[in-house]
Design a protein around this motif. Structure first.
Motif, PDB file in Angstrom:
ATOM      1  N   PHE A  36       9.244  87.282 -16.053  1.00  0.00           N
ATOM      2  CA  PHE A  36       9.534  88.684 -16.357  1.00  0.00           C
ATOM      3  C   PHE A  36      11.021  88.970 -16.178  1.00  0.00           C
ATOM      4  O   PHE A  36      11.657  89.556 -17.044  1.00  0.00           O
ATOM      5  CB  PHE A  36       8.710  89.620 -15.465  1.00  0.00           C
ATOM      6  CG  PHE A  36       9.129  91.053 -15.607  1.00  0.00           C
ATOM      7  CD1 PHE A  36       8.739  91.784 -16.709  1.00  0.00           C
ATOM      8  CD2 PHE A  36       9.927  91.657 -14.653  1.00  0.00           C
ATOM      9  CE1 PHE A  36       9.136  93.097 -16.855  1.00  0.00           C
ATOM     10  CE2 PHE A  36      10.325  92.967 -14.792  1.00  0.00           C
ATOM     11  CZ  PHE A  36       9.929  93.702 -15.903  1.00  0.00           C
ATOM     12  N   TYR A  37      11.584  88.570 -15.049  1.00  0.00           N
ATOM     13  CA  TYR A  37      12.993  88.848 -14.793  1.00  0.00           C
ATOM     14  C   TYR A  37      13.900  88.078 -15.746  1.00  0.00           C
ATOM     15  O   TYR A  37      14.952  88.569 -16.135  1.00  0.00           O
ATOM     16  CB  TYR A  37      13.343  88.550 -13.336  1.00  0.00           C
ATOM     17  CG  TYR A  37      12.687  89.514 -12.395  1.00  0.00           C
ATOM     18  CD1 TYR A  37      12.992  90.867 -12.436  1.00  0.00           C
ATOM     19  CD2 TYR A  37      11.729  89.087 -11.498  1.00  0.00           C
ATOM     20  CE1 TYR A  37      12.377  91.764 -11.603  1.00  0.00           C
ATOM     21  CE2 TYR A  37      11.100  89.976 -10.650  1.00  0.00           C
ATOM     22  CZ  TYR A  37      11.430  91.323 -10.707  1.00  0.00           C
ATOM     23  OH  TYR A  37      10.818  92.199  -9.880  1.00  0.00           O
ATOM     24  N   HIS A  38      13.485  86.892 -16.118  1.00  0.00           N
ATOM     25  CA  HIS A  38      14.285  86.107 -17.063  1.00  0.00           C
ATOM     26  C   HIS A  38      14.351  86.825 -18.412  1.00  0.00           C
ATOM     27  O   HIS A  38      15.422  87.011 -18.979  1.00  0.00           O
ATOM     28  CB  HIS A  38      13.698  84.708 -17.213  1.00  0.00           C
ATOM     29  CG  HIS A  38      14.368  83.894 -18.274  1.00  0.00           C
ATOM     30  ND1 HIS A  38      15.633  83.371 -18.099  1.00  0.00           N
ATOM     31  CD2 HIS A  38      13.976  83.526 -19.518  1.00  0.00           C
ATOM     32  CE1 HIS A  38      15.989  82.720 -19.190  1.00  0.00           C
ATOM     33  NE2 HIS A  38      14.990  82.797 -20.063  1.00  0.00           N
ATOM     34  N   ALA A  63      20.888  91.613 -21.715  1.00  0.00           N
ATOM     35  CA  ALA A  63      22.123  90.962 -22.160  1.00  0.00           C
ATOM     36  C   ALA A  63      22.270  91.046 -23.670  1.00  0.00           C
ATOM     37  O   ALA A  63      23.380  91.239 -24.180  1.00  0.00           O
ATOM     38  CB  ALA A  63      22.131  89.504 -21.708  1.00  0.00           C
ATOM     39  N   ALA A  64      21.171  90.933 -24.407  1.00  0.00           N
ATOM     40  CA  ALA A  64      21.231  91.034 -25.864  1.00  0.00           C
ATOM     41  C   ALA A  64      21.618  92.446 -26.295  1.00  0.00           C
ATOM     42  O   ALA A  64      22.447  92.629 -27.196  1.00  0.00           O
ATOM     43  CB  ALA A  64      19.894  90.632 -26.477  1.00  0.00           C
ATOM     44  N   LEU A  99      24.794  86.355 -29.069  1.00  0.00           N
ATOM     45  CA  LEU A  99      25.760  85.834 -28.108  1.00  0.00           C
ATOM     46  C   LEU A  99      25.406  86.261 -26.687  1.00  0.00           C
ATOM     47  O   LEU A  99      25.464  85.465 -25.749  1.00  0.00           O
ATOM     48  CB  LEU A  99      27.176  86.288 -28.467  1.00  0.00           C
ATOM     49  CG  LEU A  99      28.287  85.769 -27.567  1.00  0.00           C
ATOM     50  CD1 LEU A  99      28.373  84.254 -27.656  1.00  0.00           C
ATOM     51  CD2 LEU A  99      29.609  86.394 -27.952  1.00  0.00           C
ATOM     52  N   GLY A 100      25.009  87.524 -26.508  1.00  0.00           N
ATOM     53  CA  GLY A 100      24.614  88.006 -25.186  1.00  0.00           C
ATOM     54  C   GLY A 100      23.406  87.261 -24.653  1.00  0.00           C
ATOM     55  O   GLY A 100      23.362  86.885 -23.479  1.00  0.00           O
ATOM     56  N   SER A 120      22.433  80.666 -20.567  1.00  0.00           N
ATOM     57  CA  SER A 120      23.323  79.718 -19.906  1.00  0.00           C
ATOM     58  C   SER A 120      23.506  80.082 -18.431  1.00  0.00           C
ATOM     59  O   SER A 120      23.459  79.213 -17.560  1.00  0.00           O
ATOM     60  CB  SER A 120      24.674  79.710 -20.618  1.00  0.00           C
ATOM     61  OG  SER A 120      25.607  78.953 -19.908  1.00  0.00           O
ATOM     62  N   TYR A 121      23.697  81.357 -18.165  1.00  0.00           N
ATOM     63  CA  TYR A 121      23.880  81.823 -16.789  1.00  0.00           C
ATOM     64  C   TYR A 121      22.630  81.575 -15.955  1.00  0.00           C
ATOM     65  O   TYR A 121      22.709  81.055 -14.840  1.00  0.00           O
ATOM     66  CB  TYR A 121      24.228  83.314 -16.794  1.00  0.00           C
ATOM     67  CG  TYR A 121      24.171  83.957 -15.430  1.00  0.00           C
ATOM     68  CD1 TYR A 121      25.159  83.742 -14.488  1.00  0.00           C
ATOM     69  CD2 TYR A 121      23.117  84.795 -15.082  1.00  0.00           C
ATOM     70  CE1 TYR A 121      25.111  84.318 -13.239  1.00  0.00           C
ATOM     71  CE2 TYR A 121      23.060  85.395 -13.851  1.00  0.00           C
ATOM     72  CZ  TYR A 121      24.059  85.150 -12.932  1.00  0.00           C
ATOM     73  OH  TYR A 121      23.998  85.732 -11.700  1.00  0.00           O
ATOM     74  N   SER A 122      21.466  81.925 -16.489  1.00  0.00           N
ATOM     75  CA  SER A 122      20.241  81.781 -15.689  1.00  0.00           C
ATOM     76  C   SER A 122      19.857  80.312 -15.505  1.00  0.00           C
ATOM     77  O   SER A 122      19.322  79.942 -14.461  1.00  0.00           O
ATOM     78  CB  SER A 122      19.086  82.554 -16.318  1.00  0.00           C
ATOM     79  OG  SER A 122      18.750  82.017 -17.574  1.00  0.00           O
TER      80      SER A 122
END
Length: 175
Positions: free
Chosen positions: A71-73, A80-81, A159-160, A166-168
Motif C-alpha cells: 500500500f505504501y509503495h 510521485a507521479a 519520470l516521477g 528507484s528510491y524505494s
C-alpha cells in the motif's frame, strides 16, 4: 427461527442462500454437516489455505506477506507521479521565459536571441516558419496547447514514478 429449523428446510424465506451462509459459519467440518438433511445441498469445499490458479499455494486474495508495504509503495508511487506531472506542466512556461521566449517577444541578449540570430543567418536572413525557434517563440507567447500539456504531464508522471521506484528499491536494499 433457529438454525436447526432453517437447516431442516422449515425456513424457506431465504432458501438455499441462508442455508449456505449458516453452513459456511460452522467451524467443525464433518461429513454430516457438509450435506443438507434431505441430501439436495452440495458438499462444502474442503477447508484449508486458498490455492492459487497454478496450485502454488499463493492466492491473489491473500493479504501481502509484509503488512502494508505494498500500500505504501503504491501510494508513494502515485504521489510521485502526480507531483512529477504537475511540476513538468508548471515548469515549462517558466523554462521558456528563462530562455528568453517571452510573451512580448524574444528578449535581448538571451539564449533565444542567439538561437534566432543563428537560424536567420543559416536561412538567408529570415526565420522560417515551423523551425524550432519559431515554435518555441509561439509557445512562449501563447502558452502550451492542451495536447502538449497532456504529453508533458504524462512524461513528468512517468519520470516521477520511475524516480520513486528507484528510491524505494534503494531503501529496501539498505535495511
Amino acid at each position: 427461527m433457529s438454525a436447526k429449523a432453517i437447516e431442516s428446510g422449515e425456513g424457506d424465506a431465504l432458501g438455499p442462500l441462508l442455508r449456505e451462509l449458516l453452513l459456511d459459519e460452522e467451524e467443525e467440518p464433518s461429513q454430516s454437516s457438509n450435506q443438507d438433511s434431505d441430501g439436495s445441498f452440495p458438499k462444502k469445499p474442503p477447508q484449508g489455505p486458498h490455492q492459487g490458479p497454478d496450485g502454488s499455494g499463493s492466492d491473489p486474495r491473500d493479504p501481502p506477506k509484509s503488512e502494508g508495504s505494498n500500500f505504501y509503495h503504491y501510494a508513494g508511487m502515485t504521489a510521485a507521479a502526480v507531483i512529477g506531472g504537475v511540476m513538468a506542466v508548471r515548469s515549462m512556461p517558466m523554462a521558456l521565459d528563462t530562455l528568453g521566449f517571452k510573451r512580448k517577444g524574444i528578449s535581448r541578449s538571451s539564449l533565444a536571441a542567439k538561437m534566432m540570430s543563428s537560424t536567420a543567418r543559416a536561412n538567408g536572413g529570415g526565420v522560417p516558419s515551423g523551425s524550432l525557434v519559431s515554435n518555441l517563440q509561439s509557445q512562449g507567447a501563447t502558452g502550451l496547447s492542451t495536447p502538449s500539456n497532456i504529453l508533458l504531464g504524462s512524461a513528468g508522471a512517468l519520470l516521477g514514478a520511475l524516480l520513486w521506484e528507484s528510491y524505494s528499491s534503494s531503501r529496501r536494499t539498505q535495511y
